[in-house]
Design a protein around this motif. Structure first.
Motif, short mmCIF file in Angstrom:
data_model
loop_
_atom_site.label_atom_id
_atom_site.label_comp_id
_atom_site.label_asym_id
_atom_site.label_seq_id
_atom_site.Cartn_x
_atom_site.Cartn_y
_atom_site.Cartn_z
N ARG A 92 0.84 -1.20 0.00
CA ARG A 92 0.00 0.00 0.00
C ARG A 92 0.88 1.25 0.00
NH1 ARG A 92 -5.41 -1.05 1.35
NH2 ARG A 92 -5.80 -3.12 2.25
N THR A 93 0.51 2.22 -0.78
CA THR A 93 1.24 3.48 -0.83
C THR A 93 0.29 4.59 -1.28
OG1 THR A 93 3.07 4.71 -1.88
CG2 THR A 93 2.00 2.99 -3.20
N ILE A 94 0.59 5.81 -0.88
CA ILE A 94 -0.21 6.95 -1.34
C ILE A 94 0.30 7.49 -2.67
CG2 ILE A 94 -0.85 7.63 1.00
CD1 ILE A 94 1.28 9.84 0.83
N HIS A 95 1.42 6.97 -3.16
CA HIS A 95 2.06 7.54 -4.35
C HIS A 95 1.64 6.79 -5.61
CE1 HIS A 95 4.44 10.09 -1.77
NE2 HIS A 95 4.84 9.04 -1.09
N LEU A 96 0.87 7.44 -6.45
CA LEU A 96 0.37 6.81 -7.67
C LEU A 96 1.49 6.34 -8.59
CD1 LEU A 96 -1.99 5.98 -9.48
CD2 LEU A 96 -2.06 8.35 -10.33
N PRO A 97 2.55 7.13 -8.85
CA PRO A 97 3.62 6.62 -9.71
C PRO A 97 4.27 5.34 -9.17
CG PRO A 97 3.79 8.99 -9.52
CD PRO A 97 2.76 8.56 -8.51
N VAL A 98 4.36 5.19 -7.84
CA VAL A 98 4.91 3.97 -7.28
C VAL A 98 3.98 2.79 -7.59
CG1 VAL A 98 5.54 2.77 -5.14
CG2 VAL A 98 6.14 5.18 -5.45
N ILE A 99 2.68 3.01 -7.44
CA ILE A 99 1.70 1.97 -7.77
C ILE A 99 1.86 1.55 -9.23
CG2 ILE A 99 -0.77 1.50 -8.08
CD1 ILE A 99 -1.28 3.29 -5.64
N GLU A 100 1.95 2.53 -10.11
CA GLU A 100 2.08 2.23 -11.55
C GLU A 100 3.38 1.48 -11.83
OE1 GLU A 100 -0.34 6.20 -13.08
OE2 GLU A 100 1.85 6.20 -12.98
N ASN A 101 4.47 1.88 -11.18
CA ASN A 101 5.75 1.21 -11.40
C ASN A 101 5.70 -0.25 -10.95
OD1 ASN A 101 6.89 3.51 -12.47
ND2 ASN A 101 7.93 4.11 -10.59
N LEU A 102 5.05 -0.50 -9.83
CA LEU A 102 4.93 -1.88 -9.33
C LEU A 102 4.09 -2.73 -10.28
CD1 LEU A 102 4.52 -1.17 -5.52
CD2 LEU A 102 6.49 -2.23 -6.64
N VAL A 103 3.01 -2.14 -10.79
CA VAL A 103 2.20 -2.87 -11.76
C VAL A 103 3.02 -3.16 -13.02
CG1 VAL A 103 0.19 -2.74 -13.30
CG2 VAL A 103 -0.01 -1.99 -10.91
N ALA A 104 3.71 -2.14 -13.53
CA ALA A 104 4.50 -2.31 -14.75
C ALA A 104 5.57 -3.39 -14.59
CB ALA A 104 5.16 -0.98 -15.13
N ALA A 105 6.08 -3.54 -13.36
CA ALA A 105 7.11 -4.55 -13.10
C ALA A 105 6.53 -5.93 -12.82
CB ALA A 105 7.98 -4.10 -11.92
N GLY A 106 5.19 -6.04 -12.84
CA GLY A 106 4.57 -7.34 -12.70
C GLY A 106 4.32 -7.79 -11.27
N HIS A 107 4.29 -6.86 -10.32
CA HIS A 107 4.11 -7.23 -8.91
C HIS A 107 2.66 -7.25 -8.46
CE1 HIS A 107 8.39 -7.33 -8.31
NE2 HIS A 107 8.51 -6.11 -8.79
N GLY A 108 1.74 -6.98 -9.35
CA GLY A 108 0.33 -6.99 -9.00
C GLY A 108 -0.47 -6.13 -9.96
N ILE A 109 -1.76 -6.00 -9.66
CA ILE A 109 -2.62 -5.12 -10.43
C ILE A 109 -3.15 -4.04 -9.48
CG2 ILE A 109 -3.22 -7.04 -11.94
CD1 ILE A 109 -6.01 -7.04 -10.70
N ALA A 110 -3.80 -3.02 -10.03
CA ALA A 110 -4.22 -1.91 -9.17
C ALA A 110 -5.41 -1.18 -9.78
CB ALA A 110 -3.06 -0.93 -8.97
N LEU A 111 -6.18 -0.53 -8.91
CA LEU A 111 -7.16 0.44 -9.35
C LEU A 111 -6.48 1.80 -9.44
CD1 LEU A 111 -10.30 -0.50 -7.21
CD2 LEU A 111 -10.06 -0.74 -9.68
N VAL A 112 -6.58 2.44 -10.59
CA VAL A 112 -5.91 3.72 -10.78
C VAL A 112 -6.88 4.71 -11.44
CG1 VAL A 112 -3.61 2.70 -10.96
CG2 VAL A 112 -4.96 3.05 -13.03
N PRO A 113 -6.71 6.00 -11.20
CA PRO A 113 -7.57 7.01 -11.82
C PRO A 113 -7.25 7.16 -13.31
CG PRO A 113 -5.89 8.06 -10.47
CD PRO A 113 -5.75 6.60 -10.24
N ARG A 114 -8.29 7.09 -14.12
CA ARG A 114 -8.10 7.01 -15.58
C ARG A 114 -7.39 8.22 -16.17
NH1 ARG A 114 -13.49 6.06 -18.82
NH2 ARG A 114 -13.22 4.05 -17.75
N TYR A 115 -7.88 9.43 -15.89
CA TYR A 115 -7.32 10.61 -16.55
C TYR A 115 -5.88 10.86 -16.11
CZ TYR A 115 -12.32 11.44 -17.25
OH TYR A 115 -13.64 11.30 -17.57
N THR A 116 -5.57 10.52 -14.87
CA THR A 116 -4.24 10.76 -14.34
C THR A 116 -3.24 9.74 -14.86
OG1 THR A 116 -5.37 11.51 -12.33
CG2 THR A 116 -2.99 11.28 -12.22
#
Length: 304
Positions: A227-251
C-alpha cells in the motif's frame, strides 16, 4: 444578550472544528490559557454553559454548538463586506492557499497555473496533502481551498463546516502488467480480477473503498501486497509485474502506453469524485472565487 462581544465568536467556531483547546491555540498562535480565558469570557457573556469538561479536555454543549454555528454566519457576513470593499478598491487580488492531494495536483495544477496567468494580482500558495476521505474537510480550517476526493456512492463525511464545489468525476480503471493474461481485454469484470494480487492505497482512502466494495460484492477478501499513497509507485509496481491496481483514468492514462494496460471495470461503476472544499467566509473572497472558477474550468477541460 447584553454586552455580547462578537469578536470572541471565532474561538468558539475554531473549537467546534478543531476539537480541542490545544489545537485552537496552535492554529491561532495563542496559548491554551489565553484560549480558555476567551471561552470563559464568552460563556459569561452568553449567560449559559457553552463548554463542558470531558476528561482532560472540553467539548461544546448544545448551546455552544448552536452559537458556534452562528459564529460561522457572522464570519461569513463580515468577510462578504470586506471582500466587496476589497474588490471595489483593487479587484481580485491577494494570496490564495491551495491544498491538493498529489494525483489531483498532477491532473489539475498545470492547467490551473496557466489560467491564473490572466490574474497577476493573485498569488497561489500550494501545499501537498494526502489524507483519508474524512480528513479533507478539516483541512479547510488551515487552507483557503482544499481539493479532496471520495468514491462513487459513498456517504459523504461530515462537511457541514465547508462549502463543496464539484470539479469532476474520474473513473477508476484496472492497471494490468503488459504480460498479464487479461492485458488484451478492454473490459474486465470483478470476478476476473478480485482474486488477484493488488497494489493498493492506505485503508479508508477513496480508492481502497472501491476495492473493498468489489471484494464484498464477490465475497472474496482482497489480497493487497503493498500500500502506498504515491500513484507513480503503484504504476511502477504494476509495470514490473508485482500486481494489479485500481488507478484514476485521466491521471494514469498518459503514463500507461508501453508500460501497463488500462482496462475498464465492466460490471461496476467505479470512480472518484474530486471536489474543492472551502470555508464559507473564505469562499466570498474575490481571489478565492477566481481560483475556484479556474479550477472548475480546468476540470471541465480534463473530462472533455
Amino acid at each position: 444578550m447584553v454586552g455580547f462581544d462578537i469578536a470572541l465568536l471565532p474561538v468558539l467556531r475554531e473549537l467546534a472544528e478543531r476539537g480541542s483547546v490545544t489545537a485552537v491555540a496552535a492554529a491561532t498562535h495563542r496559548t491554551p490559557s489565553a484560549v480558555s480565558q476567551q471561552l470563559r469570557t464568552l460563556q459569561r457573556q452568553a449567560g449559559v454553559p457553552l463548554v463542558e469538561r470531558v476528561g482532560r479536555g472540553v467539548r461544546l454543549t448544545e448551546h455552544g454548538r448552536a452559537l458556534a454555528g452562528m459564529a460561522t454566519g457572522v464570519a461569513t457576513a463580515l468577510a462578504t463586506v470586506e471582500a466587496a470593499w476589497t474588490e471595489h478598491l483593487a479587484g481580485a487580488t491577494g494570496t490564495v492557499d491551495l491544498a491538493a492531494f498529489p494525483s489531483a495536483a498532477e491532473l489539475l495544477l498545470p492547467g490551473l497555473l496557466t489560467r491564473m496567468r490572466a490574474h497577476p494580482g493573485i498569488a497561489l500558495e500550494l501545499s501537498d496533502v494526502d489524507v483519508s476521505e474524512g480528513e479533507f474537510a478539516p483541512l479547510a480550517a488551515d487552507h483557503d481551498v482544499v481539493i479532496g476526493h471520495r468514491p462513487d456512492g459513498a456517504r459523504r463525511a461530515d462537511r457541514s463546516a465547508v462549502e463543496t464545489v464539484p470539479l469532476l468525476r474520474e473513473p477508476l480503471d484496472v492497471a494490468l502488467p503488459l504480460d498479464h493474461p487479461l492485458a488484451g481485454r478492454d473490459r474486465v469484470g470483478i470476478e476476473d480480477v478480485v482474486g488477484e494480487t493488488w497494489i493498493g492505497v492506505p485503508e479508508d482512502y477513496p480508492i481502497d473503498r472501491v476495492l473493498t466494495a468489489m471484494a464484498a460484492a464477490s465475497d472474496t477478501p482482497p489480497s493487497v501486497a503493498f500500500r502506498t499513497i504515491h500513484l507513480p509507485v503503484i504504476e511502477n509496481l504494476v509495470a514490473a509485474g508485482h500486481g494489479i491496481a485500481l488507478v484514476p483514468r485521466y491521471t494514469s492514462r498518459t503514463r500507461a502506453p508501453g508500460r501497463f494496460r488500462l482496462a475498464t471495470l465492466a460490471d461496476v461503476r467505479a470512480g472518484r469524485r474530486i471536489e474543492a472544499l472551502v470555508r464559507p467566509d473564505r469562499a466570498v473572497r474575490p481571489a478565492v472565487r477566481v481560483v475556484l472558477e479556474a479550477l472548475v474550468a480546468e476540470a471541465t477541460d480534463v473530462t472533455t
